[in-house]
Design a protein around this motif. Structure first.
Motif, short mmCIF file in Angstrom:
data_model
loop_
_atom_site.label_atom_id
_atom_site.label_comp_id
_atom_site.label_asym_id
_atom_site.label_seq_id
_atom_site.Cartn_x
_atom_site.Cartn_y
_atom_site.Cartn_z
N ASP A 187 0.85 -1.19 0.00
CA ASP A 187 0.00 0.00 0.00
C ASP A 187 0.88 1.24 0.00
O ASP A 187 1.86 1.32 0.74
N VAL A 188 0.51 2.23 -0.80
CA VAL A 188 1.28 3.47 -0.85
C VAL A 188 1.26 4.20 0.48
O VAL A 188 2.16 4.98 0.81
N HIS A 189 0.21 3.98 1.26
CA HIS A 189 0.10 4.62 2.56
C HIS A 189 0.76 3.82 3.67
O HIS A 189 0.73 4.24 4.83
N GLY A 190 1.30 2.67 3.33
CA GLY A 190 1.98 1.86 4.33
C GLY A 190 1.06 1.14 5.28
O GLY A 190 1.47 0.76 6.38
N ALA A 191 -0.21 0.91 4.87
CA ALA A 191 -1.16 0.24 5.75
C ALA A 191 -0.89 -1.25 5.85
O ALA A 191 -1.29 -1.90 6.81
N SER A 192 -0.24 -1.83 4.86
CA SER A 192 0.05 -3.26 4.88
C SER A 192 1.15 -3.55 5.90
O SER A 192 2.17 -2.86 5.95
N ARG A 193 0.92 -4.60 6.67
CA ARG A 193 1.90 -5.01 7.68
C ARG A 193 1.80 -6.51 7.87
O ARG A 193 0.83 -7.15 7.44
#
Length: 799
Positions: free
Chosen positions: A603-609
């Motif tokens: 995700d471009v927003h860094g929501a993936s973890r």
């Protein structure tokens, strides 16, 4: 099974139409597969009258005929020897298709003279093999349809042919007589008497018959007699019409007689040329193996040991119950015939026919079962027909063996129709039905006729009664309720709980797996199983040798397969039994889930973890809530070795009441099962969730306080090894009436706290019920929280 309407009427006196007969047969269980309208192909042929016939100017054998038709006088050239003026003929006008020559008639010139049609012979219309001349009708109006004329004067030639499907349990319906009997029992007509007086023999039979002792099981009885002085030749027209209608080719009268009774009475017969029987003796025996025979179909057959054969002095002459031999077959020159009527074993006949790859009408009927008691009557009927049409003188009947005893009787319980079928049929009607079907009633005992091998018990009597009465009259009646009022739930509490768990897990985004209950010993040992108690005695493969002790091995194996194919992110679950022993009750239900990979795509927003323990903890609590688990539970440590020692928790209602486990799967388990970790999982025990105190479906009233809640934050300095859960549980116990929630919102390690210390900050939510809290009340609760936490953890309030 095929038969014509006129053939059926030879046995059944009825005025029913073809449609009524077909509908009734299907209702009786003799399903009609088709009805052939034999007159359809002749519909365009009309009747004409030859006004004049003159020699063709350029052909001696042709006549130029002027034929009166419904379209006026037509010129037709004909080469038939009987073409002449003054006869009534059958005309095929231009455009008419002639089936016998596969040609559509057109207008043409024959040696320069035009012809506008054709006058047909019987063979050209496929009515018979007669082709010596054109048809001459004794009557008929010009322009009349030839089919209508046949229906009035010779209906057998255009009779509809009915084909029915015969189930293996109804061999009696392989004869027209059996079909007529069923229709008569239904009330669609009256069964005609078709018995004949026995033919008295005038001389001893010159051909003897014997059956070997070890062959009596395969051929219990054999009847035979010689008829000398017969004149073999073409069969009468009615017999040829009947055979041709059902697809059989008339051969000669003696052979046609055997084919006729095969279909008329389900009684296969065979005729030998008596003058060709070497040694004037026939012997029924088992083949030694290796003998050969040229069959009537001009094919040579080699016999295996044990097959039933009939031999004369020269060797094998016939295959018992299957086919006769060419050497002793009847021809046009036959004057002395040996007529055979025998009974052959069903199973042995089937084996023989299958091994020799012979599909004959005789085999088809013998292997399904014929009427053994009609064997002597069959030879008498055939003898009478042969002598009436071919002349001759009959010998005495020779008999070898004895008719097998098929007599049996069952009790007729007229009340069982209601209990077994659900129909109300008067007792008198039931008895009349069975009598019409050939059963003999003596009191309550019904004696089964010899032609019904399928009737093997009292329930079959009920079936016969219901079949004739028609199951279409059966009316649906709802089952009575066991108890009044609203029916009780069908599913048990555990079943409802498993359904709720499946739905909840699926709603959370998990995919359900259904894996085998058997796993390999190594995988079972990783989860505390793999012992002899759960080992299978006869495993279907080496990888399925033990009953599974848990559901996680199957889920991890599925995850490994998916990872090997490039699927890194997955959420899997399964609901099913696990086994802690080999006895029927040594199993328990489980709900297990597995999370591997990341929470979503990049995700471009860094929501993936990466998924973590808290993800699987939330999912486990959601599934437990769907199963009805209490909202307040304890999270404890100390479970088995398949979980990571510092990243798991047990969801408990007390130290001994474990509802489930969640956490990270131990790395050694992942390595052993070839799974790329980390992997988060949960396992729940549905049976441990307490049942609700109230069994009703109503929900309690919703309680909402109208007073404002108050939250207070506390920060405690504790030893680094102190678990946050211990601190939370201590704070919750400070005031169970006011404190509704405690949660950790911050952790700080290092700095001025020193080595081996950490700071845990919690929020305590107070919900008043009866009155608004005052500062003093809040201070008192805060003091209790500090006291409880300090006592439980040794921590102090951070300054």
């Amino acid at each position: 099974m095929k038969f014509t309407l006129s053939w059926l009427k030879d046995h059944l006196d009825t005025t029913a139409t073809v449609d009524e007969i077909c509908e009734t047969l299907t209702d009786l269980g003799l399903e009609v597969e088709g009805v052939e309208d034999r007159g359809a192909r002749l519909r365009d042929f009309t009747i004409g009258y030859v006004k004049s016939a003159e020699k063709h100017p350029d052909a001696d054998r042709l006549n130029v005929c002027q034929v009166e038709t419904d379209e006026g006088v037509m010129q037709i050239i004909c080469g038939a020897p009987n073409a002449r003026a003054g006869i009534t003929v059958v005309v095929a006008k231009p455009g008419v298709y002639v089936p016998g020559i596969d040609t559509t008639i057109g207008v043409g010139k024959i040696r320069g003279v035009e012809s506008f049609g054709m006058m047909a012979s019987e063979r050209e219309m496929e009515l018979s093999e007669e082709h010596d001349g054109i048809i001459e009708l004794p009557s008929g109006e010009v322009g009349q349809s030839f089919v209508d004329w046949l229906a009035e004067h010779d209906p057998a030639k255009v009779d509809p042919v009915i084909e029915i499907a015969i189930t293996p349990n109804r061999p009696d319906a392989l004869g027209v007589r059996g079909i007529a009997r069923d229709l008569a029992a239904r009330g669609l007509g009256t069964l005609k008497a078709r018995d004949c007086e026995p033919v008295a023999g005038t001389f001893p039979c010159p051909v003897s018959v014997t059956i070997d002792e070890n062959t009596l099981e395969q051929c219990p009885v054999f009847y035979g007699r010689v008829i000398k002085g017969v004149k073999n030749g073409p069969s009468p027209a009615w017999l040829q019409d009947a055979l041709r209608a059902i697809g059989l080719r008339p051969i000669s009268f003696l052979v046609d007689v055997t084919n006729f009774f095969t279909y008329d009475r389900n009684r296969p017969l065979h005729v030998f040329d008596a003058d060709k029987v070497a040694g004037n003796a026939l012997r029924v025996h088992r083949a030694k193996g290796g003998e050969t025979l040229m069959g009537l179909d001009d094919k040579e057959y080699t016999f295996a040991e044990g097959m039933t054969v009939i031999s004369d002095a020269n060797g094998v002459e016939s295959i018992g119950g299957v086919m006769g031999g060419l050497a002793t077959g009847c021809t046009e020159e036959t004057t002395n015939v040996f007529l055979e009527a025998a009974y052959f074993d069903r199973v042995r006949t089937a084996y023989t026919g299958r091994a020799l790859k012979i599909n004959s009408d005789a085999r088809y009927r013998f292997e399904r079962g014929i009427d053994p008691e009609w064997t002597p009557h069959g030879i008498e009927h055939a003898t009478r027909m042969i002598m009436d049409h071919a002349g001759g003188e009959a010998s005495d009947v020779v008999v070898a063996g004895a008719i097998p005893d098929t007599s049996r009787a069952y009790k007729l319980d007229t009340d069982r129709v209601q209990s077994l079928v659900g129909m109300t049929i008067p007792a008198e009607t039931q008895r009349a039905t069975l009598t019409a079907l050939g059963f003999t009633l003596e009191g309550d005992m019904a004696h089964v006729p010899s032609w019904r091998p399928d009737v093997q018990g009292s329930a079959d009597l009920v079936e016969e009664v219901a079949r004739i009465a028609s199951l279409t009259k059966l009316e649906g009646v709802p089952l009575p309720r066991i108890s009044a009022g609203v029916p009780r739930p069908i599913l048990s509490p555990m079943q409802r709980r498993e359904v709720a768990a499946r739905r909840a897990a699926a709603a959370l985004g998990y995919n359900e797996c259904v894996t085998y209950s058997f796993i390999d010993q190594a995988s079972a040992a990783l989860f505390g199983g793999g012992t002899d108690e759960t080992r299978l005695e006869n495993p279907i493969s080496a990888d399925m040798s033990h009953m599974r002790p848990a559901l996680l091995p199957g889920l991890l194996a599925a995850a490994a397969r998916n990872q090997a194919r490039g699927f890194a992110d997955m959420a899997l679950f399964e609901v099913g039994p696990a086994f802690h022993g080999g006895e029927p009750k040594e199993q328990h239900a489980l709900v297990s889930g597995l999370l591997i990979g990341r929470t979503g795509p990049k995700d471009v927003h860094g929501a993936s973890r990466a998924v973590d323990v808290y993800d699987v903890k939330a999912d486990a609590e959601a599934v437990l809530a769907a199963m009805g688990a209490p909202a307040r539970v304890q999270i404890l440590r100390g479970t088995s070795n398949e979980w990571h020692p510092g990243r798991h928790g047990m969801i408990c209602l007390g130290p001994k009441k474990v509802l489930g486990i969640y956490g990270e799967v131990h790395p050694k388990i992942l390595a052993a099962m070839d799974v790329k970790g980390p992997a988060m999982a949960f396992t729940l025990w549905p049976e441990q969730v307490p049942l609700p105190r109230k069994s009703g479906a109503t929900r309690p009233a919703l309680k909402i306080s109208d007073l404002q809640a108050v939250e207070r934050d506390f920060a405690f300095v504790v030893d680094a090894q102190v678990e946050a859960l211990t601190l939370v549980n201590a704070a919750m116990g400070a005031d169970k009436a006011l404190i509704t929630d405690v949660r950790v919102f911050d952790e700080f390690i290092g700095g001025s706290l020193g080595e081996g210390k950490k700071s845990l900050a919690i929020t305590v939510r107070l919900q008043p019920e009866g009155k608004t809290l005052k500062d003093a009340d809040i201070e008192a609760v805060g003091a209790k929280v500090i006291e409880k936490v300090s006592k439980a953890t040794g921590g102090v309030l951070r300054g």
